[in-house]
Write a protein that holds these residues in place. Structure first.
Motif, mmCIF file in Angstrom:
data_model
loop_
_atom_site.group_PDB
_atom_site.id
_atom_site.type_symbol
_atom_site.label_atom_id
_atom_site.label_comp_id
_atom_site.label_asym_id
_atom_site.label_seq_id
_atom_site.Cartn_x
_atom_site.Cartn_y
_atom_site.Cartn_z
ATOM 1 N N ALA A 184 -10.084 7.080 7.368
ATOM 2 C CA ALA A 184 -9.282 6.850 6.160
ATOM 3 C C ALA A 184 -8.128 5.888 6.449
ATOM 4 O O ALA A 184 -7.864 4.971 5.659
ATOM 5 C CB ALA A 184 -8.759 8.176 5.618
ATOM 6 N N LEU A 185 -7.449 6.073 7.579
ATOM 7 C CA LEU A 185 -6.322 5.207 7.926
ATOM 8 C C LEU A 185 -6.779 3.768 8.150
ATOM 9 O O LEU A 185 -6.158 2.826 7.649
ATOM 10 C CB LEU A 185 -5.596 5.731 9.163
ATOM 11 N N GLY A 217 0.830 -1.188 0.000
ATOM 12 C CA GLY A 217 0.000 0.000 0.000
ATOM 13 C C GLY A 217 0.868 1.244 0.000
ATOM 14 O O GLY A 217 2.068 1.166 0.275
ATOM 15 N N THR A 218 0.268 2.366 -0.327
ATOM 16 C CA THR A 218 1.011 3.623 -0.397
ATOM 17 C C THR A 218 0.233 4.733 0.299
ATOM 18 O O THR A 218 -0.967 4.882 0.067
ATOM 19 C CB THR A 218 1.247 4.035 -1.865
ATOM 20 N N ILE A 219 0.947 5.486 1.134
ATOM 21 C CA ILE A 219 0.434 6.750 1.654
ATOM 22 C C ILE A 219 1.363 7.824 1.126
ATOM 23 O O ILE A 219 2.581 7.705 1.228
ATOM 24 C CB ILE A 219 0.406 6.795 3.189
ATOM 25 N N GLN A 258 -7.397 -2.542 3.699
ATOM 26 C CA GLN A 258 -7.087 -2.893 2.310
ATOM 27 C C GLN A 258 -5.663 -3.430 2.182
ATOM 28 O O GLN A 258 -5.415 -4.380 1.437
ATOM 29 C CB GLN A 258 -7.264 -1.679 1.407
ATOM 30 N N VAL A 259 -4.717 -2.814 2.913
ATOM 31 C CA VAL A 259 -3.326 -3.275 2.878
ATOM 32 C C VAL A 259 -3.239 -4.704 3.401
ATOM 33 O O VAL A 259 -2.584 -5.559 2.797
ATOM 34 C CB VAL A 259 -2.407 -2.335 3.688
ATOM 35 N N ASN A 297 -9.490 2.272 7.010
ATOM 36 C CA ASN A 297 -9.934 1.714 5.733
ATOM 37 C C ASN A 297 -8.732 1.294 4.896
ATOM 38 O O ASN A 297 -8.689 0.186 4.356
ATOM 39 C CB ASN A 297 -10.788 2.734 4.987
ATOM 40 N N TRP A 298 -7.732 2.176 4.805
ATOM 41 C CA TRP A 298 -6.513 1.879 4.049
ATOM 42 C C TRP A 298 -5.783 0.677 4.655
ATOM 43 O O TRP A 298 -5.367 -0.225 3.927
ATOM 44 C CB TRP A 298 -5.621 3.119 4.023
ATOM 45 N N PRO A 324 -3.479 -0.280 -2.449
ATOM 46 C CA PRO A 324 -4.308 0.679 -1.718
ATOM 47 C C PRO A 324 -3.560 2.004 -1.591
ATOM 48 O O PRO A 324 -2.359 2.037 -1.338
ATOM 49 C CB PRO A 324 -4.495 0.020 -0.350
ATOM 50 N N LEU A 325 -4.289 3.086 -1.764
ATOM 51 C CA LEU A 325 -3.676 4.405 -1.829
ATOM 52 C C LEU A 325 -4.396 5.355 -0.887
ATOM 53 O O LEU A 325 -5.624 5.444 -0.893
ATOM 54 C CB LEU A 325 -3.785 4.906 -3.270
ATOM 55 N N LEU A 326 -3.629 6.049 -0.061
ATOM 56 C CA LEU A 326 -4.157 7.086 0.821
ATOM 57 C C LEU A 326 -3.353 8.346 0.577
ATOM 58 O O LEU A 326 -2.131 8.350 0.739
ATOM 59 C CB LEU A 326 -4.067 6.657 2.293
#
Length: 146
Positions: A120-121, A37-39, A127-128, A123-124, A72-74
């Motif tokens: 948001a965190l 995943g990416t933030i 997904q991660v 949820n992300w 997954p992207l935040l």
């Protein structure tokens, strides 16, 4: 933000702080194969880049590469910085919908305590974790669970 990510029991990696290879930046980004995943956070920089840009072009490239790979992207964007592309100042560009930190009226601590950030965190992070299990499960299972 690293502390927030660690609070949900995920362990952030970033170039060049945790991973570095003797290649170009784009090649290094591509070589982080075990990313799930990416933030990305677009914050007001303390100075312009060497090319006199208001922010690094990698702030457009890296999240786009993550999206291309289905990660997954935040995205988190400070309201005082203007940027088009995936950051949305030219209008919303789905699926890139950044979470906005209104730094003029909200401290960093208040932002990290907000329901919007926590939602948001979480949820992300979910997904991660799902992506991790999908990517790391064996292709074939040799047991019968039924």
């Amino acid at each position: 933000m690293f502390n927030e990510i660690k609070e949900v029991l995920l362990f952030p990696r970033t170039l060049p702080n945790t991973d570095q290879y003797p290649n170009t930046t784009l090649e290094n980004v591509r070589r982080i194969n075990s990313s799930y995943g990416t933030i990305a956070a677009l914050l007001k920089p303390t100075r312009r880049t060497d090319q006199l840009e208001p922010y690094s072009p990698f702030m457009q490239i890296e999240p786009s590469m993550s999206f291309q790979h289905g990660l997954p992207l935040l995205l988190v964007k400070q309201s005082t910085i203007k940027a088009g592309g995936i950051w949305g100042d030219a209008g919303p560009l789905a699926p890139f919908t950044p979470l906005i930190w209104f730094s003029e009226t909200t401290t960093v601590d208040e932002f990290f305590e907000s329901v919007a950030w926590k939602e948001a965190l979480q949820n992300w992070a979910g997904q991660v974790r799902s992506g991790y299990f999908i990517q790391t499960n064996p292709e074939f299972k040799y047991t019968c669970d039924d």
